[in-house]
Design a protein around this motif. Structure first.
Motif, mmCIF file in Angstrom:
data_model
loop_
_atom_site.group_PDB
_atom_site.id
_atom_site.type_symbol
_atom_site.label_atom_id
_atom_site.label_comp_id
_atom_site.label_asym_id
_atom_site.label_seq_id
_atom_site.Cartn_x
_atom_site.Cartn_y
_atom_site.Cartn_z
ATOM 1 N N ASP A 122 -2.458 5.033 7.737
ATOM 2 C CA ASP A 122 -3.442 4.047 7.311
ATOM 3 C C ASP A 122 -4.567 4.028 8.343
ATOM 4 N N PRO A 123 -5.764 4.483 7.974
ATOM 5 C CA PRO A 123 -6.874 4.533 8.935
ATOM 6 C C PRO A 123 -7.176 3.181 9.580
ATOM 7 N N ARG A 124 -6.972 2.097 8.840
ATOM 8 C CA ARG A 124 -7.273 0.764 9.388
ATOM 9 C C ARG A 124 -6.431 0.455 10.618
ATOM 10 N N GLU A 125 -5.182 0.923 10.636
ATOM 11 C CA GLU A 125 -4.325 0.670 11.804
ATOM 12 C C GLU A 125 -4.884 1.344 13.046
ATOM 13 N N PHE A 126 -5.330 2.582 12.899
ATOM 14 C CA PHE A 126 -5.908 3.306 14.032
ATOM 15 C C PHE A 126 -7.209 2.651 14.485
ATOM 16 N N SER A 154 -7.669 8.419 21.825
ATOM 17 C CA SER A 154 -6.487 8.778 21.051
ATOM 18 C C SER A 154 -6.462 8.024 19.715
ATOM 19 N N ALA A 155 -6.783 6.739 19.756
ATOM 20 C CA ALA A 155 -6.801 5.947 18.524
ATOM 21 C C ALA A 155 -7.890 6.456 17.570
ATOM 22 N N LEU A 156 -9.043 6.827 18.109
ATOM 23 C CA LEU A 156 -10.117 7.339 17.259
ATOM 24 C C LEU A 156 -9.772 8.700 16.665
ATOM 25 N N GLU A 182 -6.245 21.287 14.142
ATOM 26 C CA GLU A 182 -7.257 20.598 14.937
ATOM 27 C C GLU A 182 -6.839 19.157 15.226
ATOM 28 N N SER A 183 -6.432 18.439 14.190
ATOM 29 C CA SER A 183 -6.008 17.049 14.385
ATOM 30 C C SER A 183 -4.760 16.976 15.252
ATOM 31 N N LEU A 184 -3.823 17.867 15.001
ATOM 32 C CA LEU A 184 -2.584 17.872 15.781
ATOM 33 C C LEU A 184 -2.870 18.150 17.251
ATOM 34 N N ALA A 203 -7.957 11.594 11.772
ATOM 35 C CA ALA A 203 -6.917 12.318 11.032
ATOM 36 C C ALA A 203 -6.476 11.521 9.805
ATOM 37 N N ALA A 204 -6.345 10.201 9.970
ATOM 38 C CA ALA A 204 -5.910 9.359 8.852
ATOM 39 C C ALA A 204 -6.959 9.317 7.746
ATOM 40 N N VAL A 205 -8.234 9.272 8.124
ATOM 41 C CA VAL A 205 -9.298 9.272 7.124
ATOM 42 C C VAL A 205 -9.267 10.576 6.339
#
Length: 179
Positions: A148-152, A130-132, A88-90, A137-139
């Protein structure tokens, strides 16, 4: 694992032959690069066939929206079956990234002064999406150093700012014409 790109390429070429598409690149750097190239060609062919089929259906009076709703999950299931990781994330990451790239090409080569401001705003909106998706996915994979979710999240916030400025320019006293 080294044979996997070669197998993908063979399967993709066979699928394209079935669609009567005989495209050949000048050079291919590696089997992995070739597999990506052939997959993109096949995806383009599939999109062209989908658009043609939908146009034919609409001309015949068919409401295609229920078809999209019914068969979208089937398409996603096929992708999930073929995907080795979180499908799903991919899938969402790939689709939003491709949309950003497609809109960027359509808007023009200069990101700061694009040929088409409306398409540039659409690109910026897709980049936020896309960033969200990347943030989500990072979370889900929190604690893994490569995500790192913070980067996204920081990227999404920055893109919202850029999108806001671009939209303000579109609705100002002299809105630019769309290319």
């Amino acid at each position: 694992m080294a044979d996997r790109p070669r197998q993908h390429t063979k399967q993709l070429k066979n699928a394209l032959k079935a669609l009567d598409i005989h495209w050949a690149p000048d050079t291919v750097q590696s089997d992995a690069v070739g597999a990506v190239m052939w997959a993109n060609v096949l995806m383009g062919a599939a999109e062209a066939h989908l658009m043609g089929a939908e146009m034919d259906a609409m001309q015949a009076g068919v409401d295609v929206e229920p078809l999209r709703e019914a068969f979208g999950p089937v398409r996603d299931e096929v992708v999930a079956t073929a995907s080795p990781v979180d499908p799903e994330s991919l899938l969402l990451t790939t689709r939003t990234s491709q949309l950003v790239s497609d809109l960027a090409r359509a808007a023009g080569p200069d990101e700061q002064d694009p040929d088409d401001q409306v398409l540039a705003a659409a690109r910026d909106a897709a980049a936020v999406a896309s960033a969200l998706v990347g943030y989500r996915a990072a979370v889900r994979k929190a604690g893994q150093p490569e995500m790192d979710p913070r980067e996204f999240f920081t990227l999404a916030v920055a893109m919202v700012g850029q999108l806001t400025q671009r939209l303000a320019g579109l609705t100002g006293p002299d809105p630019p014409e769309s290319g």
